[in-house]
Design a protein around this motif. Structure first.
Motif, short mmCIF file in Angstrom:
data_model
loop_
_atom_site.label_atom_id
_atom_site.label_comp_id
_atom_site.label_asym_id
_atom_site.label_seq_id
_atom_site.Cartn_x
_atom_site.Cartn_y
_atom_site.Cartn_z
N MET A 219 0.85 -1.18 0.00
CA MET A 219 0.00 0.00 0.00
C MET A 219 0.88 1.24 0.00
SD MET A 219 -2.85 -0.91 2.89
CE MET A 219 -3.78 -2.44 2.83
N LYS A 220 0.63 2.11 -0.97
CA LYS A 220 1.30 3.40 -1.01
C LYS A 220 0.35 4.44 -0.43
CE LYS A 220 2.12 1.56 -4.59
NZ LYS A 220 2.11 0.16 -5.05
N CYS A 221 0.80 5.17 0.55
CA CYS A 221 -0.08 6.07 1.30
C CYS A 221 0.59 7.43 1.44
CB CYS A 221 -0.35 5.51 2.69
SG CYS A 221 -0.62 3.73 2.71
N ALA A 222 -0.22 8.49 1.48
CA ALA A 222 0.37 9.82 1.54
C ALA A 222 -0.58 10.83 2.14
CB ALA A 222 0.78 10.27 0.13
N LEU A 223 0.02 11.89 2.70
CA LEU A 223 -0.69 13.11 3.04
C LEU A 223 -0.42 14.08 1.90
CD1 LEU A 223 0.16 13.58 6.83
CD2 LEU A 223 -2.07 12.99 5.85
N VAL A 224 -1.48 14.57 1.27
CA VAL A 224 -1.33 15.39 0.06
C VAL A 224 -2.02 16.74 0.25
CG1 VAL A 224 -1.71 15.48 -2.44
CG2 VAL A 224 -1.32 13.28 -1.32
N ARG A 225 -1.30 17.79 -0.07
CA ARG A 225 -1.89 19.13 0.00
C ARG A 225 -2.86 19.34 -1.16
NH1 ARG A 225 3.61 22.34 0.41
NH2 ARG A 225 2.96 22.80 -1.71
N PRO A 226 -3.74 20.34 -1.08
CA PRO A 226 -4.68 20.61 -2.17
C PRO A 226 -4.02 20.93 -3.51
CG PRO A 226 -5.45 21.65 -0.17
CD PRO A 226 -4.08 21.13 0.14
N ASP A 227 -2.74 21.36 -3.48
CA ASP A 227 -2.05 21.65 -4.74
C ASP A 227 -1.39 20.42 -5.34
OD1 ASP A 227 0.06 21.26 -3.00
OD2 ASP A 227 0.97 23.23 -3.30
N GLY A 228 -1.60 19.24 -4.72
CA GLY A 228 -1.08 18.00 -5.27
C GLY A 228 0.30 17.62 -4.79
N VAL A 229 0.84 18.33 -3.84
CA VAL A 229 2.18 18.02 -3.31
C VAL A 229 2.05 17.12 -2.09
CG1 VAL A 229 4.28 18.96 -2.28
CG2 VAL A 229 3.17 20.16 -4.18
N ALA A 230 2.76 15.99 -2.12
CA ALA A 230 2.74 15.06 -0.98
C ALA A 230 3.71 15.55 0.09
CB ALA A 230 3.13 13.67 -1.44
N VAL A 231 3.22 15.69 1.32
CA VAL A 231 4.06 16.15 2.42
C VAL A 231 4.54 14.99 3.29
CG1 VAL A 231 3.01 18.42 2.48
CG2 VAL A 231 2.04 16.60 3.88
N ARG A 232 3.93 13.84 3.12
CA ARG A 232 4.37 12.64 3.83
C ARG A 232 3.97 11.43 3.01
NH1 ARG A 232 5.60 11.32 9.22
NH2 ARG A 232 5.38 9.11 9.67
N ILE A 233 4.91 10.49 2.83
CA ILE A 233 4.64 9.28 2.06
C ILE A 233 5.00 8.06 2.91
CG2 ILE A 233 5.24 7.93 0.01
CD1 ILE A 233 5.83 10.59 -1.40
N GLU A 234 4.12 7.09 2.91
CA GLU A 234 4.38 5.85 3.65
C GLU A 234 4.08 4.64 2.76
OE1 GLU A 234 2.99 7.55 8.06
OE2 GLU A 234 2.03 5.79 7.19
N ARG A 235 4.68 3.52 3.10
CA ARG A 235 4.38 2.26 2.43
C ARG A 235 4.13 1.19 3.49
NH1 ARG A 235 6.71 5.22 -1.16
NH2 ARG A 235 6.56 4.81 -3.40
N HIS A 236 3.09 0.41 3.28
CA HIS A 236 2.73 -0.63 4.22
C HIS A 236 2.41 -1.91 3.45
CE1 HIS A 236 2.27 2.22 7.63
NE2 HIS A 236 1.88 3.05 6.68
N PRO A 237 2.73 -3.08 4.01
CA PRO A 237 2.39 -4.33 3.33
C PRO A 237 0.87 -4.52 3.26
CG PRO A 237 3.22 -4.77 5.55
CD PRO A 237 3.45 -3.30 5.28
N THR A 238 0.41 -4.96 2.10
CA THR A 238 -1.03 -5.20 1.93
C THR A 238 -1.47 -6.42 2.73
OG1 THR A 238 -0.91 -4.28 -0.29
CG2 THR A 238 -2.85 -5.60 0.23
N GLY A 239 -0.66 -7.48 2.68
CA GLY A 239 -1.00 -8.69 3.42
C GLY A 239 -2.28 -9.33 2.93
N ALA A 240 -2.42 -9.43 1.60
CA ALA A 240 -3.65 -9.96 1.03
C ALA A 240 -3.95 -11.38 1.48
CB ALA A 240 -3.58 -9.91 -0.50
N ALA A 241 -2.91 -12.14 1.84
CA ALA A 241 -3.11 -13.52 2.26
C ALA A 241 -3.90 -13.62 3.57
CB ALA A 241 -1.75 -14.21 2.44
N ARG A 242 -4.01 -12.51 4.29
CA ARG A 242 -4.76 -12.51 5.55
C ARG A 242 -6.26 -12.47 5.32
NH1 ARG A 242 -3.46 -7.42 8.29
NH2 ARG A 242 -3.46 -6.66 6.15
N GLY A 243 -6.66 -12.18 4.07
CA GLY A 243 -8.09 -12.09 3.77
C GLY A 243 -8.55 -10.66 3.62
N PRO A 244 -9.67 -10.45 2.91
CA PRO A 244 -10.15 -9.10 2.62
C PRO A 244 -10.51 -8.28 3.86
CG PRO A 244 -11.78 -10.75 1.98
CD PRO A 244 -10.52 -11.48 2.27
N ALA A 245 -11.06 -8.91 4.89
CA ALA A 245 -11.43 -8.16 6.10
C ALA A 245 -10.20 -7.56 6.76
CB ALA A 245 -12.18 -9.06 7.07
#
Length: 317
Positions: free
Chosen positions: A1-27
């Protein structure tokens, strides 16, 4: 998962990445999405910023109007009301979009298609999908499934696609298909772990088998893009996804092949995506901001309408 805090002008002020872990199931995946979004909102507030909306982008079939992830083979979603779940958890306006469409939205507004007006964004990875963006808005389609350019039939006698039909574009020109076809032709022992990037490098070095597989993919992709241009008549085609990282090894022969296929259609500008794997984050944010602006506009219209009604009643009195 690519995640970010984005300002209204489209500039990302913080970017994070987290494992999706799809094998754990959709819930469990849904739980992670909400946890990450909640955490980002908290970090924004801690930094003195005010979160105003949430944008979420997922693969598969997405009903953007209802905010429902209808179906996704990758993460197992089946009619998941992600928008409502996010609103309940974070208390913020939320927009739900398709991962490729929001990527196209970002590239059209902020990236390689900026200023073009009419853009076709084509993501080439495990599969192939597209987004048609006109004046900053991506077409969703009547059933939420617009942009499945990977399922244009380009080779009627070609490999059978996961959708059930033979010869779909993504069975020949996707990154996964290129690596797989090379492995099949080279023999499992010689090519089982070869990627599309490896095939591109071997083709550039003059290896005959790699050159043939690569050229076949380029020709098929040119057929698909020519069909897309006949349908949409765009100014710019932006190529994204893993295969686009091949750069000129892909773009140079592909431009030539597409040029050969143009008759009376105007030839589009063909460029590589500029935003990389952050396009989805930025596009999800843009979608959320659009939703907030629409809500604000509707609220103003309601207030104006009520004001007119009050004046009308006063005049009648």
């Amino acid at each position: 998962m690519k995640c970010a805090l984005v300002r209204p002008d489209g500039v990302a002020v913080r970017i994070e990445r987290h494992p999706t872990g799809a094998a754990r199931g959709p819930a469990a995946v849904v739980g992670t999405i909400l946890d990450v979004a909640d955490g980002l909102a908290a970090k924004a507030r801690a930094d003195g910023l005010t979160p105003i909306a949430v944008g979420i982008a997922v693969p598969g079939v997405v009903d953007e109007a209802r905010g429902v992830a209808v179906w996704s083979a990758n993460v197992g979603f089946r009619d998941v009301p992600l928008r409502d779940l996010a609103v309940k958890r974070l208390g913020l306006p939320t927009a739900l979009g398709h991962d490729v469409r929001v990527g196209g939205l970002a590239e059209a507004r902020l990236g390689a298609g900026r200023g073009a007006g009419h853009v076709l964004f084509v993501a080439i990875g495990t599969g192939i999908a597209a987004a048609h963006v006109v004046d900053g808005s991506a077409s969703v389609g009547a059933h939420g499934a617009a942009g499945e350019i990977g399922h244009i039939m380009v080779r009627p006698d070609g490999p059978r696609c996961g959708c059930g039909r033979p010869g779909c574009l993504e069975t020949i020109a996707s990154a996964a298909a290129i690596g797989r076809r090379y492995a099949e032709l080279a023999g499992e022992a010689a090519g089982a772990s070869v990627t599309a990037a490896d095939v591109a490098e071997r083709a550039a070095a003059g290896e005959p088998l790699a050159s043939q597989v690569w050229q076949d993919a380029v020709e098929a992709l040119a057929d698909g893009l020519a069909t897309g241009q006949a349908l949409f008549d765009v100014a710019t085609i932006v190529l994204g996804g893993g295969l686009a990282q091949a750069g000129d090894r892909l773009l140079t022969p592909l431009r030539a092949a597409l040029h050969e296929r143009m008759t009376f259609h105007r030839e589009p500008r063909l460029v590589a995506a500029a935003l990389g794997d952050e396009a989805g984050c930025l596009g999800a944010a843009l979608l959320a901001l659009d939703a907030v602006r629409v809500q604000d506009h509707d609220a103003v219209r309601v207030r104006d309408h009520d004001a007119v009604r009050v004046r009308d009643l006063q005049e009648k009195r």
